[in-house]
Scaffold this motif. Structure first.
Motif, PDB file in Angstrom:
ATOM      1  N   ASP A  44       0.866  -1.177   0.000  1.00  0.00           N
ATOM      2  CA  ASP A  44       0.000   0.000   0.000  1.00  0.00           C
ATOM      3  C   ASP A  44       0.905   1.230   0.000  1.00  0.00           C
ATOM      4  O   ASP A  44       2.127   1.115  -0.141  1.00  0.00           O
ATOM      5  CB  ASP A  44      -0.972  -0.024   1.191  1.00  0.00           C
ATOM      6  CG  ASP A  44      -0.260  -0.067   2.541  1.00  0.00           C
ATOM      7  OD1 ASP A  44       0.873   0.447   2.661  1.00  0.00           O
ATOM      8  OD2 ASP A  44      -0.851  -0.605   3.492  1.00  0.00           O
ATOM      9  N   PRO A  87      -1.033   0.346  -7.480  1.00  0.00           N
ATOM     10  CA  PRO A  87      -2.172  -0.046  -6.637  1.00  0.00           C
ATOM     11  C   PRO A  87      -3.315  -0.604  -7.476  1.00  0.00           C
ATOM     12  O   PRO A  87      -3.532  -0.175  -8.610  1.00  0.00           O
ATOM     13  CB  PRO A  87      -2.570   1.257  -5.951  1.00  0.00           C
ATOM     14  CG  PRO A  87      -2.092   2.335  -6.877  1.00  0.00           C
ATOM     15  CD  PRO A  87      -0.842   1.792  -7.527  1.00  0.00           C
ATOM     16  N   ASN A 100      -4.103  -3.804  -1.680  1.00  0.00           N
ATOM     17  CA  ASN A 100      -2.877  -3.405  -2.364  1.00  0.00           C
ATOM     18  C   ASN A 100      -1.634  -4.100  -1.813  1.00  0.00           C
ATOM     19  O   ASN A 100      -0.605  -4.122  -2.477  1.00  0.00           O
ATOM     20  CB  ASN A 100      -2.704  -1.886  -2.308  1.00  0.00           C
ATOM     21  CG  ASN A 100      -3.697  -1.189  -3.211  1.00  0.00           C
ATOM     22  OD1 ASN A 100      -4.041  -1.703  -4.267  1.00  0.00           O
ATOM     23  ND2 ASN A 100      -4.182  -0.037  -2.790  1.00  0.00           N
TER      24      ASN A 100
END
Length: 108
Positions: A44, A87, A100
């Motif tokens: 992420d 992502p 993610n």
């Protein structure tokens, strides 16, 4: 369709819940259905970009090591660290950030 392998925040340890999918891919590799596979690690966007790039590499390598430990030759496997650069969804909620934090498989 192969599913992604997901990770906890700031971790590169394989989750027990990932083993069924890892074993499914392992079976394809052992039978020769898949000749070569590229493993892409992702994170992420929380934290430093360089840290995330390193973490994504550790995630992809953990998957590659699992396959090697289970009898797949290293020359059939590659891995790439993508960090936070690709992502799947916006990093705007805890649920989306979890999506993610993943490893994706690309059959070659």
């Amino acid at each position: 369709m192969l599913k992604n392998i997901f990770f906890d925040f700031d971790k590169s340890d394989l989750k027990t819940a990932s083993y069924p999918e890892l074993n499914r891919v392992l079976d394809y590799l052992k039978r020769g259905t898949i000749e070569k596979i590229a493993i892409g690690g992702h994170t992420d966007s929380v934290g430093d970009a360089n840290y995330n790039l390193n973490l994504s590499g550790k995630r992809a390598k953990a998957v590659m090591d699992y396959f090697i430990k289970n009898g797949i030759s290293r020359d059939r496997l590659t891995f790439t660290a993508y960090g936070e650069t690709q992502p799947k969804v916006a990093n705007d909620t805890p649920e989306n950030r979890q999506k993610n934090r993943r490893v994706e498989f690309m059959i070659q």
